[in-house]
Design a protein around this motif. Structure first.
Motif, PDB file in Angstrom:
ATOM      1  N   ARG A 206      13.120  16.991  48.132  1.00 37.19           N
ATOM      2  CA  ARG A 206      14.570  16.904  47.964  1.00 37.19           C
ATOM      3  C   ARG A 206      15.177  16.912  49.359  1.00 37.19           C
ATOM      4  O   ARG A 206      14.562  17.417  50.299  1.00 37.19           O
ATOM      5  N   VAL A 207      16.369  16.386  49.498  1.00 37.73           N
ATOM      6  CA  VAL A 207      17.125  16.542  50.736  1.00 37.73           C
ATOM      7  C   VAL A 207      18.118  17.677  50.517  1.00 37.73           C
ATOM      8  O   VAL A 207      18.836  17.697  49.511  1.00 37.73           O
ATOM      9  N   GLY A 208      18.125  18.628  51.431  1.00 39.03           N
ATOM     10  CA  GLY A 208      19.059  19.741  51.358  1.00 39.03           C
ATOM     11  C   GLY A 208      19.995  19.740  52.545  1.00 39.03           C
ATOM     12  O   GLY A 208      19.709  19.144  53.593  1.00 39.03           O
ATOM     13  N   ALA A 209      21.133  20.383  52.382  1.00 39.70           N
ATOM     14  CA  ALA A 209      22.107  20.524  53.475  1.00 39.70           C
ATOM     15  C   ALA A 209      22.593  21.964  53.499  1.00 39.70           C
ATOM     16  O   ALA A 209      22.938  22.528  52.456  1.00 39.70           O
ATOM     17  N   ARG A 210      22.597  22.552  54.673  1.00 41.88           N
ATOM     18  CA  ARG A 210      23.030  23.941  54.826  1.00 41.88           C
ATOM     19  C   ARG A 210      23.817  24.086  56.121  1.00 41.88           C
ATOM     20  O   ARG A 210      23.746  23.216  57.008  1.00 41.88           O
ATOM     21  N   VAL A 211      24.567  25.162  56.219  1.00 49.14           N
ATOM     22  CA  VAL A 211      25.222  25.479  57.483  1.00 49.14           C
ATOM     23  C   VAL A 211      24.136  25.739  58.522  1.00 49.14           C
ATOM     24  O   VAL A 211      23.180  26.482  58.261  1.00 49.14           O
ATOM     25  N   ALA A 212      24.248  25.111  59.672  1.00 51.19           N
ATOM     26  CA  ALA A 212      23.207  25.205  60.686  1.00 51.19           C
ATOM     27  C   ALA A 212      22.960  26.649  61.079  1.00 51.19           C
ATOM     28  O   ALA A 212      23.915  27.439  61.212  1.00 51.19           O
ATOM     29  N   PRO A 213      21.685  27.051  61.241  1.00 50.87           N
ATOM     30  CA  PRO A 213      21.378  28.419  61.661  1.00 50.87           C
ATOM     31  C   PRO A 213      22.078  28.762  62.969  1.00 50.87           C
ATOM     32  O   PRO A 213      22.234  27.923  63.864  1.00 50.87           O
ATOM     33  N   GLY A 214      22.521  29.997  63.069  1.00 44.14           N
ATOM     34  CA  GLY A 214      23.212  30.453  64.263  1.00 44.14           C
ATOM     35  C   GLY A 214      24.711  30.311  64.184  1.00 44.14           C
ATOM     36  O   GLY A 214      25.435  30.765  65.080  1.00 44.14           O
ATOM     37  N   THR A 215      25.212  29.667  63.102  1.00 45.42           N
ATOM     38  CA  THR A 215      26.652  29.514  62.919  1.00 45.42           C
ATOM     39  C   THR A 215      27.198  30.741  62.205  1.00 45.42           C
ATOM     40  O   THR A 215      26.742  31.088  61.116  1.00 45.42           O
ATOM     41  N   SER A 216      28.153  31.404  62.812  1.00 46.23           N
ATOM     42  CA  SER A 216      28.734  32.624  62.234  1.00 46.23           C
ATOM     43  C   SER A 216      30.074  32.277  61.593  1.00 46.23           C
ATOM     44  O   SER A 216      31.024  31.894  62.265  1.00 46.23           O
ATOM     45  N   LEU A 217      30.135  32.388  60.255  1.00 42.34           N
ATOM     46  CA  LEU A 217      31.354  32.061  59.527  1.00 42.34           C
ATOM     47  C   LEU A 217      31.999  33.269  58.866  1.00 42.34           C
ATOM     48  O   LEU A 217      33.164  33.220  58.478  1.00 42.34           O
ATOM     49  N   GLY A 218      31.244  34.334  58.703  1.00 48.60           N
ATOM     50  CA  GLY A 218      31.756  35.500  58.005  1.00 48.60           C
ATOM     51  C   GLY A 218      31.772  35.341  56.500  1.00 48.60           C
ATOM     52  O   GLY A 218      32.337  36.168  55.783  1.00 48.60           O
ATOM     53  N   MET A 219      31.184  34.267  56.005  1.00 47.31           N
ATOM     54  CA  MET A 219      31.097  34.032  54.571  1.00 47.31           C
ATOM     55  C   MET A 219      29.946  33.065  54.323  1.00 47.31           C
ATOM     56  O   MET A 219      29.446  32.409  55.249  1.00 47.31           O
ATOM     57  N   ARG A 220      29.532  32.978  53.065  1.00 51.94           N
ATOM     58  CA  ARG A 220      28.460  32.063  52.724  1.00 51.94           C
ATOM     59  C   ARG A 220      29.026  30.776  52.145  1.00 51.94           C
ATOM     60  O   ARG A 220      29.930  30.796  51.318  1.00 51.94           O
ATOM     61  N   ILE A 221      28.497  29.640  52.620  1.00 53.19           N
ATOM     62  CA  ILE A 221      28.778  28.340  52.017  1.00 53.19           C
ATOM     63  C   ILE A 221      27.495  27.897  51.340  1.00 53.19           C
ATOM     64  O   ILE A 221      26.463  27.720  51.998  1.00 53.19           O
ATOM     65  N   LYS A 222      27.554  27.755  50.033  1.00 52.01           N
ATOM     66  CA  LYS A 222      26.363  27.426  49.264  1.00 52.01           C
ATOM     67  C   LYS A 222      25.800  26.069  49.680  1.00 52.01           C
ATOM     68  O   LYS A 222      26.539  25.124  49.946  1.00 52.01           O
ATOM     69  N   GLU A 223      24.489  25.988  49.725  1.00 55.62           N
ATOM     70  CA  GLU A 223      23.818  24.803  50.207  1.00 55.62           C
ATOM     71  C   GLU A 223      23.861  23.668  49.179  1.00 55.62           C
ATOM     72  O   GLU A 223      24.095  23.881  47.991  1.00 55.62           O
ATOM     73  N   ALA A 224      23.622  22.447  49.667  1.00 60.75           N
ATOM     74  CA  ALA A 224      23.549  21.261  48.796  1.00 60.75           C
ATOM     75  C   ALA A 224      22.102  20.840  48.645  1.00 60.75           C
ATOM     76  O   ALA A 224      21.254  21.109  49.505  1.00 60.75           O
ATOM     77  N   ARG A 225      21.828  20.167  47.560  1.00 65.24           N
ATOM     78  CA  ARG A 225      20.482  19.618  47.350  1.00 65.24           C
ATOM     79  C   ARG A 225      20.602  18.349  46.507  1.00 65.24           C
ATOM     80  O   ARG A 225      21.521  18.195  45.699  1.00 65.24           O
ATOM     81  N   THR A 226      19.686  17.417  46.710  1.00 63.33           N
ATOM     82  CA  THR A 226      19.642  16.191  45.922  1.00 63.33           C
ATOM     83  C   THR A 226      18.668  16.362  44.766  1.00 63.33           C
ATOM     84  O   THR A 226      18.032  17.410  44.620  1.00 63.33           O
ATOM     85  N   GLU A 227      18.548  15.330  43.959  1.00 62.18           N
ATOM     86  CA  GLU A 227      17.520  15.320  42.927  1.00 62.18           C
ATOM     87  C   GLU A 227      16.150  15.183  43.590  1.00 62.18           C
ATOM     88  O   GLU A 227      16.041  14.786  44.755  1.00 62.18           O
TER      89      GLU A 227
END
Length: 467
Positions: A206-227
């Motif tokens: 699958r292809v996934g997308a996430r907030v790049a490691p080391g990025t500090s946002l103070g909250m979680r953004i749920k990751e994306a994934r394809t079929e």
């Protein structure tokens, strides 16, 4: 007396009591040496096993701790915090275009650009007051294969696939995307898989997308994934079917027509080499096309092949066929788009009666002389046709509104009938018109004579017999 004393001694002795005067035999020298060596070997073995045992115990302890941490994250006491942390989610704008080969650019369905979107908990596009960097990763195809929509960051991280030893990273190219401030979506650049998926247990990525490691946002953004999908070696692309096909594609790029297979060989023998050749004949004379393909082309296979062919990308080119009093405009698959007759311009939907029959005859003649037609672009088309909107600047895709054409999009509509490979001479009037290929022109039923069907006929205007 001696014998009696011996008997008494034997009778008075107790076999269960050891002989107190008997001395224990001391161990031999070899026994002492052997026992010493065994003790030393045992100590050596313990010393060798100690690091291994420590590592096993450490791994087991870490596994138990990780499970406990996951349980704590899911516990009801942190339910509110978890919901707040995943109030935003990344998603892809479309499914991927399949199949996927190593070294080939990954694009969206129907070759649309692939984009990453930020949405809120209601699925609506959302924006942030600051930019965020997003990383594309390769995931195991078994990651939540039961269509579960909820996962934790730990679960996502644990399902990221790494490259095989000695190989390049699984994803190469533009794997970092910056979602700009105040923007809800961003196009993804060129990226590709460098290895196939046959070596992992699931056989899928699958292809996934996430907030790049080391990025500090103070909250979680749920990751994306394809079929889930398989990635094939690029050598398989040599036999890949194109979705959608293009006019210049070889005809075996169509579904159910295998390269160098029986259908392919028959089509090539009939000089039908490209998807354009296939579509032109399917518009002008589908019965002849079925005859070329033979009995092996069942109705089901025919439908699959035609549906695929009718998604072809047409492009902007148009073709002009001239006669003494008329100019016919056709699209690349011989469908009529307009006509200029006696200085008057007619768009497709305005062509009726005798003018319609004339357009049909000219279209069939244009098919016979296709290489002699004048090729034009919309920008250079006759001004009359441009004024009436007959030719527009667009990249058409053939719409399969009917199986063999549509009067509103190009009205050459040939209706194949049973046993349509009969040949009737010019001087013979057909006794059974239903045995000939026909076409519908307005409210009339017209049948083609053999001059349209004979491969060796001279290039004259087709003769139509009206029922």
């Amino acid at each position: 007396m001696a014998a009696k004393r011996s008997l008494d001694e034997s009778a008075g002795s107790d076999p269960d009591q050891p002989h107190q005067k008997q001395l224990r035999k001391p161990p031999s020298f070899s026994t002492v040496i052997r026992e010493a060596m065994m003790m030393r070997s045992y100590q050596t073995l313990c010393s060798a096993l100690e690091p291994l045992l420590r590592r096993v115990v450490q791994e087991e302890v870490e596994l138990v701790v990780a499970r406990a941490a996951r349980h704590v994250f899911r516990s009801p006491s942190l339910k509110i915090q978890a919901a707040e942390a995943s109030s935003y989610q990344l998603i892809f704008n479309t499914k991927l275009s399949l199949p996927i080969f190593t070294g080939s650019k990954i694009v969206g369905e129907d070759y649309n650009p692939l984009q990453i979107l930020l949405v809120d908990s209601n699925g609506q596009e959302a924006t942030l007051p600051f930019p965020i960097k997003i990383e594309l990763v390769a995931l195991n195809g078994d990651f939540l294969s039961n269509d579960q929509e909820e996962w934790t960051s730990v679960e996502f991280e644990s399902n990221i696939e790494r490259e095989r030893p000695g190989k390049r990273p699984l994803l190469a190219g533009d794997v970092l995307v910056t979602l700009r401030k105040g923007v809800a979506h961003e196009s993804i650049g060129d990226f590709e898989f460098t290895d196939n998926s046959s070596w992992i247990r699931s056989r899928n990525f699958r292809v996934g997308a996430r907030v790049a490691p080391g990025t500090s946002l103070g909250m979680r953004i749920k990751e994306a994934r394809t079929e889930a999908f398989s990635v094939k070696d690029h050598r398989g692309e040599l036999y890949k079917k194109h979705h959608p096909p293009y006019l210049h594609d070889e005809v075996w790029r169509l579904e159910r027509i295998g390269k160098d297979g029986a259908f392919h060989k028959r089509l090539v023998h009939a000089k039908i080499n490209s998807v354009q050749d296939f579509l032109k004949l399917s518009i002008v004379d589908p019965g002849k096309l079925r005859t070329i393909l033979g009995q092996g082309m069942s109705e089901k296979i025919w439908e699959v092949t035609m549906n695929h062919a009718m998604t072809c990308v047409m492009g902007n080119k148009r073709y002009v066929h001239q006669s003494p009093h008329s100019t016919l405009i056709l699209n690349p698959i011989c469908q009529v788009e307009g006509i200029i007759h006696n200085g008057q311009t007619y768009a497709t939907h305005t062509i009726t009666g005798r003018l319609r029959a004339l357009a049909e005859r000219m279209a069939l003649d244009a098919y016979c002389h296709w290489n002699q037609l004048e090729e034009v672009d919309p920008e250079n088309a006759p001004s009359g046709l441009m004024a009436q909107g007959v030719i527009e600047s667009r990249h058409d895709i053939v719409q399969p509104s009917s199986q063999y054409g549509d009067p509103d999009t190009g009205f050459v509509q040939m209706v194949p009938l049973p046993d349509n490979n009969v040949r009737i001479g010019h001087s013979d009037w057909p006794q059974n018109l239903s045995r000939l290929p026909s076409m519908i022109v307005g409210d009339r039923h017209l049948f083609m004579s053999d001059s349209m069907l004979d491969d060796d006929s001279s290039p004259t205007l087709p003769f139509l017999l009206e029922s």
